[in-house]
Design an enzyme around this catalytic site. Structure first.
Site, PDB file in Angstrom:
ATOM      1  N   TYR A 198      13.632 -56.002  -3.445  1.00 53.14           N
ATOM      2  CA  TYR A 198      12.912 -56.309  -4.685  1.00 53.14           C
ATOM      3  C   TYR A 198      12.918 -55.086  -5.583  1.00 53.14           C
ATOM      4  O   TYR A 198      12.516 -53.998  -5.165  1.00 53.14           O
ATOM      5  CB  TYR A 198      11.473 -56.721  -4.368  1.00 53.14           C
ATOM      6  CG  TYR A 198      10.649 -57.069  -5.579  1.00 53.14           C
ATOM      7  CD1 TYR A 198      10.875 -58.246  -6.275  1.00 53.14           C
ATOM      8  CD2 TYR A 198       9.640 -56.228  -6.029  1.00 53.14           C
ATOM      9  CE1 TYR A 198      10.117 -58.580  -7.397  1.00 53.14           C
ATOM     10  CE2 TYR A 198       8.878 -56.547  -7.147  1.00 53.14           C
ATOM     11  CZ  TYR A 198       9.124 -57.725  -7.825  1.00 53.14           C
ATOM     12  OH  TYR A 198       8.369 -58.047  -8.930  1.00 53.14           O
TER      13      TYR A 198
ATOM     14  N   ASP B 241      16.607 -47.249  -4.975  1.00 55.69           N
ATOM     15  CA  ASP B 241      15.296 -47.613  -5.497  1.00 55.69           C
ATOM     16  C   ASP B 241      14.257 -47.039  -4.538  1.00 55.69           C
ATOM     17  O   ASP B 241      13.988 -47.590  -3.483  1.00 55.69           O
ATOM     18  CB  ASP B 241      15.178 -49.136  -5.587  1.00 55.69           C
ATOM     19  CG  ASP B 241      13.814 -49.592  -6.107  1.00 55.69           C
ATOM     20  OD1 ASP B 241      12.897 -48.753  -6.196  1.00 55.69           O
ATOM     21  OD2 ASP B 241      13.664 -50.792  -6.394  1.00 55.69           O
TER      22      ASP B 241
ATOM     23  N   LYS C 206       4.964 -45.457  -8.930  1.00 53.30           N
ATOM     24  CA  LYS C 206       3.743 -45.441  -8.151  1.00 53.30           C
ATOM     25  C   LYS C 206       3.203 -44.039  -7.874  1.00 53.30           C
ATOM     26  O   LYS C 206       2.274 -43.575  -8.509  1.00 53.30           O
ATOM     27  CB  LYS C 206       3.940 -46.214  -6.831  1.00 53.30           C
ATOM     28  CG  LYS C 206       4.334 -47.674  -7.004  1.00 53.30           C
ATOM     29  CD  LYS C 206       4.512 -48.350  -5.657  1.00 53.30           C
ATOM     30  CE  LYS C 206       5.122 -49.728  -5.767  1.00 53.30           C
ATOM     31  NZ  LYS C 206       4.265 -50.737  -6.366  1.00 53.30           N
TER      32      LYS C 206
END
Length: 430
Positions: free
Chosen positions: A144, A239, A267
């Site tokens: 994802y 990623d 994040k």
């Protein structure tokens, strides 16, 4: 457990917010019941609107490495707010954090700040296309990379949880340039490359996927990808929105010794504030406007509050490598404890762990890709989630999400987590 206020808020929210939540996994559809509305977080705890307190193992989906509401992060944010919340103009803090990221992450020679992991991945693909002059890219099934159109094709995480791995609204024109391969399968990559010779701009993956539950790369897999991309002139993108600064100071690429061409981050950079970044080799990043022709912009990119929080977090992690030893120890205690309890109870469920990330899969088969993750008993996971919640432990409300641990977990709290696991598994058996 009294949850009347959360129930009231959820009913109210559904009148104004699609599904009553601002991110699908929060809806609890995969685990049953209704979401709890959180009022406060402190250290290792979440406190909901009804006053229930939970030991939590999500940590805002990764960034709260030091636990919630850490005094150091809070102080940095409050101090920055005294000077204003947004300028839409350059600040010195942006240079400081860029220099720090370059010094910590092996692949990053230049970096551009954005506002989310989704922005980072979308931008990285655009830059890779601009740099190579090619259109297609490869992604892994179940990985994802945010909700950009190109990525919502065999996506993991929330897309799996909601039963919509391929989202309406993604055009066939967009989808045709996205090539899919199973994670951990080098042969499949070779086949795709041969069938699309000279047309592939980038290969993007989570080096350690956390969005189909936690999966680990097989020995030689990441290096194999590196070799193929080097040979074919394909931009290799890691990623590391989840793994960056969590698995090691330099992320998974430092841990495995494989350096991609570009890296996306998020994040943790902001210590919990909304933030993202993408970076890589100088010659690639110089294609980004205003240095080059690939356009990407954002009014809130490099926001001074997020930069202040990120500097506090990253400076601390950079100066205190012992935090990673502590995180690894906590991860080992919990995962080994869970496996030990399962063995005592005659259960053979799979536990995958790396550092402070882990997943308990309700299957007795090895889990190493999207297909094997989907063999898990999601209904049983839902019952487990509710059993743990009842005992004061808040897990990710999906079988297909990794858990993220923090240094705020004391030995006493770890014992409580393991006791809750034991009681929950016995409840499920009965």
């Amino acid at each position: 457990m009294q949850i009347s206020e959360s129930k009231r808020l959820f009913a109210h929210a559904q009148q104004f917010i699609p599904g009553g939540v601002n991110s699908p996994v929060r809806a609890f559809r995969a685990v049953g019941g209704e979401p709890l509305f959180i009022k406060k977080a402190e250290g290792a705890y979440l406190i909901d609107e009804d006053g229930n307190q939970f030991i939590e193992l999500i940590n805002s989906w990764g960034p709260m490495i030091l636990g919630h509401n850490h005094p150091m992060i809070k102080e940095a944010v409050l101090k920055a707010m005294e000077d204003g919340t947004s300028f839409g103009a350059p600040t010195a803090k942006e240079i400081e954090i860029a220099e720090l990221i370059v010094s910590m992450v092996p692949s990053v020679e230049k970096v551009r700040m954005v506002n989310s992991g989704t922005e980072a991945t979308m931008s990285a693909i655009r830059v890779a296309r601009g740099y190579t002059g090619r259109d297609k890219f490869i992604k892994m099934e179940g990985n994802y990379h945010g909700h950009g159109d190109s990525f919502l094709i065999s996506a993991g995480s929330g897309a799996m949880t909601m039963g919509n791995p391929d989202s309406p609204g993604v055009t066939k024109g967009t989808a045709k340039d996205t090539l899919l391969a199973p994670y951990n399968d080098l042969e499949a990559i070779e086949t795709l490359v041969a069938a699309n010779k000279g047309e592939i701009a980038a290969l993007i993956l989570e080096p350690v996927p956390g969005n189909m539950g936690l999966c680990l790369p097989k020995v030689g897999y990441l290096q194999g990808l590196r070799d193929i991309c080097t040979r074919e002139g394909i931009v290799l993108i890691f990623d590391e929105v989840m793994t960056g600064f969590r698995l090691a100071k330099g992320g998974a690429q430092e841990l495995f010794g494989v350096v991609p061409d570009m890296t996306t981050l998020g994040k943790i950079i902001g210590g919990g504030m909304p933030v993202g970044a993408y970076g890589g080799k100088k010659e690639i990043m110089e294609f980004v406007s205003p240095s080059g022709p690939v356009y990407q912009a954002g009014t809130l990119s490099g926001n001074p509050i997020a930069m202040a929080a990120g500097l506090a977090m990253l400076n601390h992690l950079n100066a205190h490598p012992e935090e990673y030893a502590r995180l690894n120890h906590i991860g080992e205690l919990i995962s080994e404890g869970i496996m030990g309890i399962n063995r005592e109870l005659g259960l053979n469920y799979t536990v995958n762990r790396l550092g402070s990330m882990y997943s308990l899969f309700f299957t007795d088969q090895e889990v190493y890709d999207f297909a094997t993750a989907k063999e898990s008993d999601t209904a049983l996971f839902g019952k487990y989630f509710q059993a743990m919640l009842k005992r004061g432990v808040y897990l990710a409300p999906s079988q297909f999400e990794s858990l993220f641990l923090s240094t705020a977990l004391s030995d006493e709290l770890i014992e409580k987590i393991l006791q809750a696991h034991r009681e929950s598994m016995i409840e499920l058996m009965n």
